[in-house]
Design an enzyme around this catalytic site. Structure first.
Site, PDB file in Angstrom:
ATOM      1  N   GLU A 222      72.345 105.417 -25.876  1.00 16.25           N
ATOM      2  CA  GLU A 222      72.699 106.652 -25.308  1.00 16.25           C
ATOM      3  C   GLU A 222      74.338 107.197 -25.773  1.00 16.25           C
ATOM      4  O   GLU A 222      74.339 108.475 -25.935  1.00 16.25           O
ATOM      5  CB  GLU A 222      72.523 106.584 -23.893  1.00 16.25           C
TER       6      GLU A 222
ATOM      7  N   SER B 249      52.527  76.703  30.462  1.00 15.38           N
ATOM      8  CA  SER B 249      52.835  75.341  30.892  1.00 15.38           C
ATOM      9  C   SER B 249      54.154  75.035  29.956  1.00 15.38           C
ATOM     10  O   SER B 249      54.578  73.718  29.994  1.00 15.38           O
ATOM     11  CB  SER B 249      51.814  74.187  30.603  1.00 15.38           C
TER      12      SER B 249
END
Length: 680
Positions: A82, A343
């Site tokens: 680029e 329980s």
């Protein structure tokens, strides 16, 4: 004329200097776009791995990144393809622009672009077009201004964050996660080339929409990289053979409920670090899906795992599926929903009773019919077992013995101990009552895991933490070291579920009233874990029990935590390790505090038949004789009520079963006596 030439040169220089100064002032006066665009809020685990990210406005995936977090081969490719003079120019590369103009003039079409990376950043930040001269001039001005005000690394960071990669993907991190399901720290040359090519034409080159165009664009980048000596010929050929990823991956949504909790707690934070372990979290989320197979589409599951030595939560599964609108209501975080614990509070009751000197694990306690005003607790199977050791009463999760102990301890003291352990119990209404021990209170799974972490730590309570850097509250003692060890010793003696590992995991199950909630909580020397299974809307699940439904999942959880359990450790020196016959007289049999001072002259006695008698079956009722005690009597055979409300001392029993039988008589004051006989 020769005399005027120096003056002309001076004028020309002055004009150039003035133009340069005017140009600099024009560049400095540039109104730059906002450079601090929003990036996705991220939630990470204890190792920095991404658990979840959130889109920014517009539904855009834009994740923060810096150049040092990106694969270096990709950066070399990007610069070479680029803007190969990126680190040399000041925003505009005149040579590249002249080359682009010359190529376009001579060929009649655009062969290469003249835009630098800085100019591309300017276009991205302002979302300006590329084809109009006005837009190009603006990009040049902004690019030159950017180079004056920010560093090259910052410009590169802006590109890596904002470059478009197709659809709602912006930035290389979003692209790498979406196309390759990984962070861009390590990319193959083929993957790097694809990410270089995509921003030039993100729609036309989307690999899931146009794989041929994506493949061709990738090949062009790879070819250029060989010429630029970024790649060797061998690397080039290997990259060409790598298939293009044509499926867009989903972004991570791991520990979704905990991530939401973190973000809602600190809405202004950009990043959240959690104590969770992503590998374990993913494994347990998979187990959650597996655990519900065949159990109905309305059931859900929740799991919590913590290191009780540090208090850090390592995994938290709020439901089997996070998607809203499904039958399981997966959007509800069931680790924080208040439900009846069944329980699972019983161990705490026994631990308090040990510390108060009411019982010892080898104390005998009577499992018999009892009534407290209008409250008459029953065991889950409706049977009574007579006298048995306290440790066996806990292992078998009997209801009556634990209610007898809560009556002695006091429900308010049980509530205070729960709060001291870090829970926030909610009562359905009124004052604490005896039913608390059987689940008559609201707690969360996370709180239960914290409660059991207290037991695993030798009775010291400490807050569970889930955010990195968070400091928990100071620890405080709830039960003694010896009581905590006794609980762990008893609970580790409970048989594992069928087909599960035989490791001695200290665990307890629970089932709430109406089978609405099933639980299993357990711990070893390092970790504590809990699982809840039920329906988020609280409707019953007929036939579901914690031991059958939740316990196997708990054992599977520990298998995924580690292959072998860590030992619980030896008993503290002060622990009383004695058989029943060696205990002090008051601890040999539980009768309650008041019973220690009760007169014994009128003690209930089952006088006939004598203990151990062998009797012939005659086909008639068996006659038993009772002496003393307070009428009426209740008679049990092998734990099951056989006659109630009896006011005679000679009682006829329809007992005809051959073999051993245990006959128990209980009077109105709660006294009992029993004999064991044999019918032949």
């Amino acid at each position: 004329m020769r005399r005027l030439w120096p003056l002309f040169l001076v004028a020309l220089l002055l004009f150039g200097a003035g133009a340069r100064d005017a140009f600099d002032r024009w560049i400095k006066a540039t109104d730059l776009p906002v450079l601090l665009a929003d990036t996705s809020v991220e939630v990470r685990d204890r190792n920095g791995d991404l658990l979840r990210a959130y889109t920014v406005d517009g539904g855009i995936w834009r994740l923060g990144i810096t150049p040092d977090q990106v694969d270096q081969t990709y950066l070399k490719m990007l610069i070479a393809y680029e803007d190969k003079r990126f680190f040399e120019h000041r925003g505009v590369d005149p040579r590249a622009m002249l080359r682009a103009v010359w190529q376009a003039t001579t060929s009649g079409q655009i062969v290469s672009g003249g835009s630098t990376l800085t100019m591309q950043v300017a276009r991205l930040m302002e979302d300006s077009g590329t084809g109009r001269w006005a837009g190009k001039l603006r990009q040049i001005r902004v690019a030159l201004a950017l180079e004056q005000q920010v560093s090259k690394d910052q410009i590169l960071t802006l590109y890596l964050t904002h470059a478009p990669f197709g659809g709602n993907l912006e930035g290389i991190r979003a692209a790498s996660l979406a196309w390759f399901r990984k962070e861009p720290t390590r990319l193959t040359p083929a993957q790097a080339a694809m990410l270089v090519a995509l921003p030039q034409s993100p729609t036309a080159r989307r690999p899931d929409k146009n794989p041929k165009a994506a493949t061709a664009a990738r090949e062009r980048v790879l070819t250029r990289m060989v010429a630029a000596r970024v790649l060797t010929q061998g690397a080039f050929e290997a990259a060409l053979s790598e298939p293009v990823s044509t499926t867009r991956q989903q972004f991570p949504t791991v520990a979704a409920h905990m991530a939401d909790r973190a973000v809602s707690g600190q809405p202004d934070a950009q990043s959240h670090g959690l104590t969770l372990n992503k590998t374990l979290q993913v494994s347990l989320e998979s187990l959650a899906d597996k655990a519900l197979q065949g159990l109905g589409e309305r059931l859900s599951v929740a799991m919590v795992v913590a290191d009780h030595t540090t208090g850090e939560i390592l995994a938290s599964v709020g439901s089997a599926g996070y998607a809203q609108g499904d039958h399981r209501q997966g959007f509800v975080d069931m680790t924080r929903a208040r439900r009846s614990p069944g329980s699972t509070l019983k161990p705490l009751v026994y631990g308090l009773a040990f510390d108060q000197g009411l019982v010892h694990p080898n104390t005998m306690i009577n499992d018999r019919p009892v009534r407290f005003g209008t409250y008459a607790p029953q065991n889950f199977d409706g049977a009574f077992r007579g006298e048995l050791r306290v440790s066996e009463a806990l292992k078998n999760s009997l209801n009556i013995p634990v209610v007898l102990l809560v009556d002695e301890i006091g429900p308010a003291n049980l509530m205070a101990a729960m709060r001291k352990a870090g829970t926030d119990p909610k009562l359905p209404g009124g004052k604490p009552g005896l039913a608390m021990a059987l689940g008559g209170v609201g707690v969360t799974l996370e709180e239960l895991v914290q409660l059991y972490a207290m037991q695993a730590r030798g009775g010291l309570a400490g807050e569970l933490i889930w955010r990195l850097g968070q400091k928990g509250e100071e620890t405080q003692r709830v039960i003694s070291r010896s009581a905590a060890w006794q609980l762990g010793h008893i609970l580790s003696g409970i048989a594992p579920p069928p087909g599960s590992s035989t490791n001695r995991l200290a665990y307890k199950t629970g089932t709430s009233y109406g089978h609405r909630d099933t639980w299993a909580i357990g711990y070893d020397g390092t970790h504590v874990a809990g699982v809840w299974i039920g329906r988020p809307d609280g409707t019953p699940v007929p036939g579901a029990f914690g031991a059958a439904v939740a316990a196997p999942v708990l054992f599977d959880m520990f298998q995924r935590i580690k292959p072998k359990l860590d030992p619980l450790g030896p008993p503290p020196p002060e622990t009383i390790l004695l058989a029943n016959a060696q205990l002090p007289q008051p601890l040999r049999q539980f009768r309650g505090r008041n019973a220690l001072f009760a007169p014994t002259q009128n003690a209930l006695k089952l006088s006939f038949p004598p203990n151990g008698a062998r009797l012939a079956r005659t086909g008639q009722d068996l006659t038993i004789k009772v002496r003393n005690g307070q009428k009426p009597y209740t008679v049990l055979a092998n734990g099951a009520p056989l006659a109630t409300g009896i006011r005679r001392e000679e009682i006829q029993l329809p007992l005809a079963e051959i073999g051993a039988s245990t006959i128990t008589v209980i009077d109105a004051a709660g006294q009992s006596d029993r004999v064991r006989i044999w019918l032949e």
